[in-house]
Write an enzyme that holds these catalytic residues in place. Sequence first.
Site, PDB file in Angstrom:
ATOM      1  N   ARG A 175      30.962  34.404  44.276  1.00  0.00           N
ATOM      2  CA  ARG A 175      31.659  34.318  42.990  1.00  0.00           C
ATOM      3  C   ARG A 175      32.892  35.223  42.952  1.00  0.00           C
ATOM      4  O   ARG A 175      33.691  35.150  42.015  1.00  0.00           O
ATOM      5  CB  ARG A 175      30.706  34.658  41.843  1.00  0.00           C
ATOM      6  N   HIS A 205      56.211  58.642  66.282  1.00  0.00           N
ATOM      7  CA  HIS A 205      55.581  59.865  65.772  1.00  0.00           C
ATOM      8  C   HIS A 205      56.437  60.525  64.691  1.00  0.00           C
ATOM      9  O   HIS A 205      56.341  61.730  64.457  1.00  0.00           O
ATOM     10  CB  HIS A 205      55.308  60.865  66.901  1.00  0.00           C
ATOM     11  N   ARG A 263      46.999  40.798  32.904  1.00  0.00           N
ATOM     12  CA  ARG A 263      48.379  41.177  33.180  1.00  0.00           C
ATOM     13  C   ARG A 263      49.034  40.316  34.258  1.00  0.00           C
ATOM     14  O   ARG A 263      50.196  39.947  34.163  1.00  0.00           O
ATOM     15  CB  ARG A 263      48.409  42.651  33.600  1.00  0.00           C
ATOM     16  N   SER A 320      62.187  54.924  35.596  1.00  0.00           N
ATOM     17  CA  SER A 320      61.405  56.094  35.197  1.00  0.00           C
ATOM     18  C   SER A 320      61.580  56.314  33.708  1.00  0.00           C
ATOM     19  O   SER A 320      62.659  56.073  33.164  1.00  0.00           O
ATOM     20  CB  SER A 320      61.875  57.335  35.974  1.00  0.00           C
ATOM     21  N   SER A 321      60.510  56.785  33.072  1.00  0.00           N
ATOM     22  CA  SER A 321      60.586  57.004  31.626  1.00  0.00           C
ATOM     23  C   SER A 321      61.462  58.197  31.270  1.00  0.00           C
ATOM     24  O   SER A 321      61.856  58.348  30.109  1.00  0.00           O
ATOM     25  CB  SER A 321      59.174  57.208  31.054  1.00  0.00           C
ATOM     26  N   ARG A 353      16.445  31.653  53.369  1.00  0.00           N
ATOM     27  CA  ARG A 353      17.408  31.719  52.266  1.00  0.00           C
ATOM     28  C   ARG A 353      17.116  32.887  51.336  1.00  0.00           C
ATOM     29  O   ARG A 353      15.973  33.159  50.989  1.00  0.00           O
ATOM     30  CB  ARG A 353      17.330  30.425  51.429  1.00  0.00           C
ATOM     31  N   THR A 396      18.956  19.905  47.989  1.00  0.00           N
ATOM     32  CA  THR A 396      18.670  21.204  47.402  1.00  0.00           C
ATOM     33  C   THR A 396      19.977  21.711  46.812  1.00  0.00           C
ATOM     34  O   THR A 396      21.059  21.212  47.160  1.00  0.00           O
ATOM     35  CB  THR A 396      18.129  22.175  48.466  1.00  0.00           C
ATOM     36  N   SER A 397      19.904  22.673  45.929  1.00  0.00           N
ATOM     37  CA  SER A 397      21.125  23.145  45.263  1.00  0.00           C
ATOM     38  C   SER A 397      22.202  23.549  46.257  1.00  0.00           C
ATOM     39  O   SER A 397      23.392  23.303  46.059  1.00  0.00           O
ATOM     40  CB  SER A 397      20.801  24.328  44.348  1.00  0.00           C
ATOM     41  N   HIS A 432      19.877  26.692  35.111  1.00  0.00           N
ATOM     42  CA  HIS A 432      20.134  26.386  36.518  1.00  0.00           C
ATOM     43  C   HIS A 432      21.437  25.598  36.581  1.00  0.00           C
ATOM     44  O   HIS A 432      21.543  24.484  36.040  1.00  0.00           O
ATOM     45  CB  HIS A 432      18.980  25.561  37.111  1.00  0.00           C
ATOM     46  N   ASP A 433      22.439  26.153  37.247  1.00  0.00           N
ATOM     47  CA  ASP A 433      23.767  25.553  37.210  1.00  0.00           C
ATOM     48  C   ASP A 433      23.843  24.190  37.892  1.00  0.00           C
ATOM     49  O   ASP A 433      24.461  23.259  37.369  1.00  0.00           O
ATOM     50  CB  ASP A 433      24.809  26.507  37.812  1.00  0.00           C
TER      51      ASP A 433
END
Length: 480
Positions: free
Chosen positions: A361, A188, A33, A312-313, A352, A139-140, A109-110
Amino acid sequence: MSDSSKSTARIPSGRLSLAASSEHIALGPLDGRYFGAVAPLVDYLSEAALNRDRVGVEVEWFIHLSNSSVLPGTGPLTAEQQAGLRAIVTEFDAAAVQELAGIEKVTVHDVKAVEYFIGNRLAALDLERLKPLVHFGCTSEDINNLSYAVGIKGAVEDVWLPAARTLVAKITEMAEANRAVPMLSRTHGQPATPTTLGKELAVTAFRLTRQLDRIARTEFLGKINGATGTYAAHYASVPEADWQDVAKGFVESLGLGWNPLTTQIESHDWQAELYADMARFNRILHNLCTDVWSYISIGYFAQVPVPGATGSSTMPHKVNPIRFENAEANLELSNALLDTLAATLVTSRWQRDLTDSSSQRNIGVAFGHSLLAINNVLGGLGRLDTAEDVLAEDLGNNWEVLAEAIQMVMRAEAIAGVAGMEDPYERLKDLTRGHRVDGARMQEFVSGLGLSAGAQARLLELTPGKYIGIAESLVDHLQR
């Protein structure tokens, strides 16, 4: 009627065709959307963008090692070879995404898939001999931390910050336009010392600007130092090289700051700091949403209807403040993720663990909900008119707010030696607390106090709309 004779209405269901519009079958609203509002983030924080940046980091590391002749057998690449390697990144299109995904199905393995993806293209550049240089010493997480940093930096500087600054500019514009419009304060929720609408908007603009300035100073860090941050493989392979210098130069060449001390992962502290600042911006913006929503509710702002839109509907008269309500929800969702990221990314078991991989992600989702909220607030503010007559009427109905001014003048008069100024607070409390006091009654009270001529004249000139101190000039602080 027996139970067996009862019928239950059921909505027919079935599998949705994947050929349907992606907007309608997306599992999340940011990919469906609301995709149009967050689309600019795709080029920085999507899975495809992450893979493109992984390819980019690997390519630049290959070029960096070659051109600096760190390893025996390497040497500067030709301009054509460098251009060809960088074209792997610039031409990373939908077909490349699919090709890389196919390799990953085999490697499971990406990052290893990225290494093979690049290696497959070296022969065409007459660089087949240097295939072992791809991912050398890495290393990765050497590739991942740099790729995330590059993507996040781009998303912040090219998308999120410009949108946020546009919003703050709009709030500042409204503050300037309404700097002299008197408004009853409500501390307040009760009538209190008047201010101006512009000054109140300026408070929010000032707060938001401070957070944006902090975010703009974010130090995006990176590392490329091997499996546990010791350069062990580097020195085992080429002991005569200054690998810290090589790493520092490379990280900085990507526009990042170098982190010299890490475990296998870059510690992510800078990310936690960034997300905390973004969350604070979101919370201040959420505060603006609830305040503006409330001002609309009591008529201080009139909403300009969108032609053809339905509020409003069933109630044709309604113009609902949906932009601000939508923003509230999205700010809350963004902060739920930002808070979680800031809290969890700073922790990693021993040298690690992989929790950060899953967490990161969702960075794009956190940014997306914030960006969507910013767009909604900007749209909502753009359709507001200040109802100055309503604000003036509210002030006119609350003359009791001048009680503060009168009792303070009485205190000053007492200090100056004017007789009859005893118990100012209590006298005003008896007059005003729990009572409505109109202008005539307030002026009658002032006239009977026995004030000095100058003090009495000042108070008789005072109205709730004039009792705003230097609120109008305080807006000037936004220009500094």
